[in-house]
Design a protein around this motif. Sequence first.
Motif, PDB file in Angstrom:
ATOM      1  N   PRO A  69       0.841  -1.206   0.000  1.00 14.88           N
ATOM      2  CA  PRO A  69       0.000   0.000   0.000  1.00 14.88           C
ATOM      3  C   PRO A  69       0.875   1.254   0.000  1.00 14.88           C
ATOM      4  N   GLY A  71       0.745   5.576   0.287  1.00 14.75           N
ATOM      5  CA  GLY A  71      -0.008   6.810   0.552  1.00 14.75           C
ATOM      6  C   GLY A  71       0.707   7.989  -0.083  1.00 14.75           C
ATOM      7  N   GLY A  72       1.373   8.797   0.750  1.00 16.39           N
ATOM      8  CA  GLY A  72       2.121   9.938   0.223  1.00 16.39           C
ATOM      9  C   GLY A  72       3.603   9.633   0.061  1.00 16.39           C
ATOM     10  N   THR A  74       5.891   9.350   2.373  1.00 14.22           N
ATOM     11  CA  THR A  74       6.785  10.087   3.285  1.00 14.22           C
ATOM     12  C   THR A  74       7.242   9.252   4.485  1.00 14.22           C
ATOM     13  N   GLY A  75       6.837   8.007   4.547  1.00 17.30           N
ATOM     14  CA  GLY A  75       7.217   7.143   5.671  1.00 17.30           C
ATOM     15  C   GLY A  75       8.733   7.041   5.777  1.00 17.30           C
ATOM     16  N   SER A 137       5.698  16.790   7.109  1.00 22.29           N
ATOM     17  CA  SER A 137       5.407  16.170   5.811  1.00 22.29           C
ATOM     18  C   SER A 137       3.939  16.329   5.399  1.00 22.29           C
ATOM     19  N   ARG A 142      -0.659  11.345   3.246  1.00 16.48           N
ATOM     20  CA  ARG A 142      -2.109  11.173   3.077  1.00 16.48           C
ATOM     21  C   ARG A 142      -2.691  10.551   4.344  1.00 16.48           C
ATOM     22  N   THR A 149       0.350   4.468   9.972  1.00 17.86           N
ATOM     23  CA  THR A 149       1.557   4.601  10.796  1.00 17.86           C
ATOM     24  C   THR A 149       1.238   5.147  12.193  1.00 17.86           C
TER      25      THR A 149
HETATM   26  C1  LIG Z   1      10.033  15.774   6.786  1.00 10.70           C
HETATM   27  C2  LIG Z   1       9.273  14.678   7.463  1.00 10.70           C
HETATM   28  C3  LIG Z   1       8.749  14.897   8.732  1.00 10.70           C
HETATM   29  C4  LIG Z   1       8.036  13.882   9.376  1.00 10.70           C
HETATM   30  N1  LIG Z   1       7.548  14.147  10.623  1.00 10.70           N
HETATM   31  C5  LIG Z   1       6.842  13.189  11.249  1.00 10.70           C
HETATM   32  C6  LIG Z   1       6.318  13.441  12.558  1.00 10.70           C
HETATM   33  O1  LIG Z   1       6.497  14.513  13.142  1.00 10.70           O
HETATM   34  N2  LIG Z   1       5.613  12.447  13.142  1.00 10.70           N
HETATM   35  C7  LIG Z   1       5.388  11.240  12.522  1.00 10.70           C
HETATM   36  O2  LIG Z   1       4.728  10.381  13.109  1.00 10.70           O
HETATM   37  N3  LIG Z   1       5.891  10.987  11.301  1.00 10.70           N
HETATM   38  C8  LIG Z   1       6.603  11.914  10.640  1.00 10.70           C
HETATM   39  N4  LIG Z   1       7.110  11.647   9.407  1.00 10.70           N
HETATM   40  C9  LIG Z   1       6.893  10.333   8.788  1.00 10.70           C
HETATM   41  C10 LIG Z   1       5.688  10.256   7.811  1.00 10.70           C
HETATM   42  O3  LIG Z   1       5.350  11.515   7.286  1.00 10.70           O
HETATM   43  C11 LIG Z   1       4.482   9.613   8.495  1.00 10.70           C
HETATM   44  O4  LIG Z   1       4.780   8.290   8.827  1.00 10.70           O
HETATM   45  C12 LIG Z   1       3.201   9.651   7.650  1.00 10.70           C
HETATM   46  O5  LIG Z   1       2.121   9.298   8.490  1.00 10.70           O
HETATM   47  C13 LIG Z   1       3.232   8.710   6.448  1.00 10.70           C
HETATM   48  O6  LIG Z   1       2.132   8.994   5.614  1.00 10.70           O
HETATM   49  P1  LIG Z   1       2.203   8.686   4.042  1.00 10.70           P
HETATM   50  O7  LIG Z   1       0.855   8.959   3.457  1.00 10.70           O
HETATM   51  O8  LIG Z   1       3.324   9.397   3.412  1.00 10.70           O
HETATM   52  O9  LIG Z   1       2.440   7.119   4.051  1.00 10.70           O
HETATM   53  P2  LIG Z   1       3.426   6.228   3.178  1.00 10.70           P
HETATM   54  O10 LIG Z   1       4.828   6.659   3.377  1.00 10.70           O
HETATM   55  O11 LIG Z   1       2.959   6.147   1.785  1.00 10.70           O
HETATM   56  O12 LIG Z   1       3.218   4.811   3.883  1.00 10.70           O
HETATM   57  C14 LIG Z   1       3.614   4.586   5.196  1.00 10.70           C
HETATM   58  C15 LIG Z   1       3.191   3.161   5.611  1.00 10.70           C
HETATM   59  O13 LIG Z   1       1.775   3.058   5.627  1.00 10.70           O
HETATM   60  C16 LIG Z   1       1.311   2.102   4.667  1.00 10.70           C
HETATM   61  N5  LIG Z   1       0.105   2.686   4.069  1.00 10.70           N
HETATM   62  C17 LIG Z   1      -0.004   3.865   3.406  1.00 10.70           C
HETATM   63  N6  LIG Z   1      -1.286   4.096   3.094  1.00 10.70           N
HETATM   64  C18 LIG Z   1      -2.000   3.035   3.560  1.00 10.70           C
HETATM   65  C19 LIG Z   1      -3.390   2.700   3.544  1.00 10.70           C
HETATM   66  N7  LIG Z   1      -4.294   3.492   2.993  1.00 10.70           N
HETATM   67  N8  LIG Z   1      -3.763   1.534   4.123  1.00 10.70           N
HETATM   68  C20 LIG Z   1      -2.845   0.710   4.701  1.00 10.70           C
HETATM   69  N9  LIG Z   1      -1.539   0.975   4.733  1.00 10.70           N
HETATM   70  C21 LIG Z   1      -1.117   2.135   4.177  1.00 10.70           C
HETATM   71  C22 LIG Z   1       2.470   1.902   3.706  1.00 10.70           C
HETATM   72  O14 LIG Z   1       2.457   0.634   3.109  1.00 10.70           O
HETATM   73  C23 LIG Z   1       3.659   2.088   4.646  1.00 10.70           C
HETATM   74  O15 LIG Z   1       3.896   0.920   5.357  1.00 10.70           O
HETATM   75  C24 LIG Z   1       7.841  12.630   8.735  1.00 10.70           C
HETATM   76  C25 LIG Z   1       8.365  12.418   7.458  1.00 10.70           C
HETATM   77  C26 LIG Z   1       9.071  13.418   6.825  1.00 10.70           C
HETATM   78  C27 LIG Z   1       9.597  13.156   5.443  1.00 10.70           C
END
Ligand SMILES: Cc1cc2nc3c(=O)[nH]c(=O)nc-3n(C[C@H](O)[C@H](O)[C@H](O)COP(=O)(O)OP(=O)(O)OC[C@H]3O[C@@H](n4cnc5c(N)ncnc54)[C@H](O)[C@@H]3O)c2cc1C
Length: 471
Positions: A69, A71-72, A74-75, A137, A142, A149
């Motif tokens: 899966p 999302g954005g 950014t994990g 992020s 998303r 997460t």
């Molecule tokens: C600059 C920066 C700052 C950040 N600061 C923080 C912070 O302060 N606190 C924090 O907690 N995190 C932080 N993060 C980490 C990140 O942004 C978080 O983990 C965010 O929640 C991930 O969301 P995403 O949509 O990018 O998920 P993704 O990176 O796309 O996915 C993350 C995980 O979730 C799974 N996933 C994604 N969407 C779904 C779905 N719909 N159903 C099931 N599984 C799914 C993916 O398979 C993966 O395992 C930061 C990252 C960056 C780059």
Amino acid sequence: MIKPVSNIIEAKLRECLPESVFRELTNSYLEEPRGRHFGIEGLLLTPDNTNDVARIVRICSEHNIGIVPYGGGTGLVGGQIMPDGPKPVILSLERMNKVRDVWLSENIMIAEAGVILKDIQDLANSSERIFPLSLASEGSARIGGNLATNAGGVNVVRYGNTRDLCLGIEAVLPDGRIFNGLSRLRKDNTGYDLNNLFIGSEGTLGIITAASLKLFPKPKNEASAFFVVKDPRAAIELFSLCRDRLGTDLSAFELISSVGLQFLKEVGPDVILPFSYEPQWMVLLDVGCHEGTLSQEVLEMLFEDAYDRDLVMDGVISQSIQQRDDFWKVRESIPEANHRTGAISSSDLSVPIGMIPEFISRAEQRLSEIGEFRINCFGHVGDGNIHYNVFPLPGESRSDRDHDRKKVKKILYDIVSNMDGSFSAEHGIGRLKTNELSFYSDPTKLELMKSIKGALDPKGIMNPGVILRIE
Ligand SMILES: Cc1cc2nc3c(=O)[nH]c(=O)nc-3n(C[C@H](O)[C@H](O)[C@H](O)COP(=O)(O)OP(=O)(O)OC[C@H]3O[C@@H](n4cnc5c(N)ncnc54)[C@H](O)[C@@H]3O)c2cc1C
């Protein structure tokens, strides 16, 4: 046994899905934010409704195809990219980006998994509400990824982690069934809490397709302040004073060290630094008050009290929205400054709040025994959560010190483990921390997690290799 997605499977998928679901895979889906790990190619699918997600999962389940899966992207623990193994389906939720319903009188919004966090915040704002999850992020992450997460961020002190902001979810299970838990209820004790099983499961138990989210009244006036403190111990005492004086009006409490400020000066991004000198330690506080109380005045009184108690040495309180934004830009630019500087090791740790000063001094002491480093220790201390990033000395490159990475991590994780802390406070386990999970976890917890995974996803198709290692 997981199999690669083949042309035959793609043809089956094409039979039951519209053409718009099939998109060209670009490198952006295979990279993670730190640029250290890369995923293998897969079949990118971008459904725009829950039934199509279910169709995809059903076919993958019938043919044992792994699903990643997305999302954005950014994990920070490699959960959204698969570096090796049979070619997977990469299932991006980006087109599931509708807000399905809003009940302002109940402070509830139902949003699909692909809505960008910032868009949710903006929509809430336009109705004099807030959705308080806030991360650097947020312009790309998303809501489905945030839930998967259980993201934390800067407002946990007041509003909790993502799971505290969610009333229910809709998810597609690993066999293609749809679980409809989209509830508007604030009380519902009818058996096991299945929503919370999926929240924080990083895509290993199913795909979150929508969520019922809690909105909150927008504080009438907000202000931020930088207070200079002598050391982390003073910061924690100040935190305690803030809780006593401000109660739930305190929204954020972040620690920042002089090393973070030096990095900003050395490599950017360009920000307006609050003091003409570099304090060794300072905290960034955020306060949001309701009717009748002025946040600036509250912060001024807090400063005077803290000054009298020798907890703070200097301070600056925001006088405008612009200044408050400038303060937060300093904090939010630190991860980018770290990235540009290039860490040997970055850790996302938590210990009981009162033990933070001891953790910081023990970690410094133990690391000094193996070499010289620059340490940028900062983060959400109001939640007991420290981002502990270890860098080479000026003039050295990260690769010169690659050999130190494992040693540094072992030292830090051993210390937090001895303090009943966590080696992953908010970023999750992903694919990068699975070894640590099996090493540091309570064995019974691990067994239970494996049983849950086995019960929901017996074929192991959901995000293979995330959280639990493939054995
Ligand atoms: C600059 C920066 C700052 C950040 N600061 C923080 C912070 O302060 N606190 C924090 O907690 N995190 C932080 N993060 C980490 C990140 O942004 C978080 O983990 C965010 O929640 C991930 O969301 P995403 O949509 O990018 O998920 P993704 O990176 O796309 O996915 C993350 C995980 O979730 C799974 N996933 C994604 N969407 C779904 C779905 N719909 N159903 C099931 N599984 C799914 C993916 O398979 C993966 O395992 C930061 C990252 C960056 C780059």
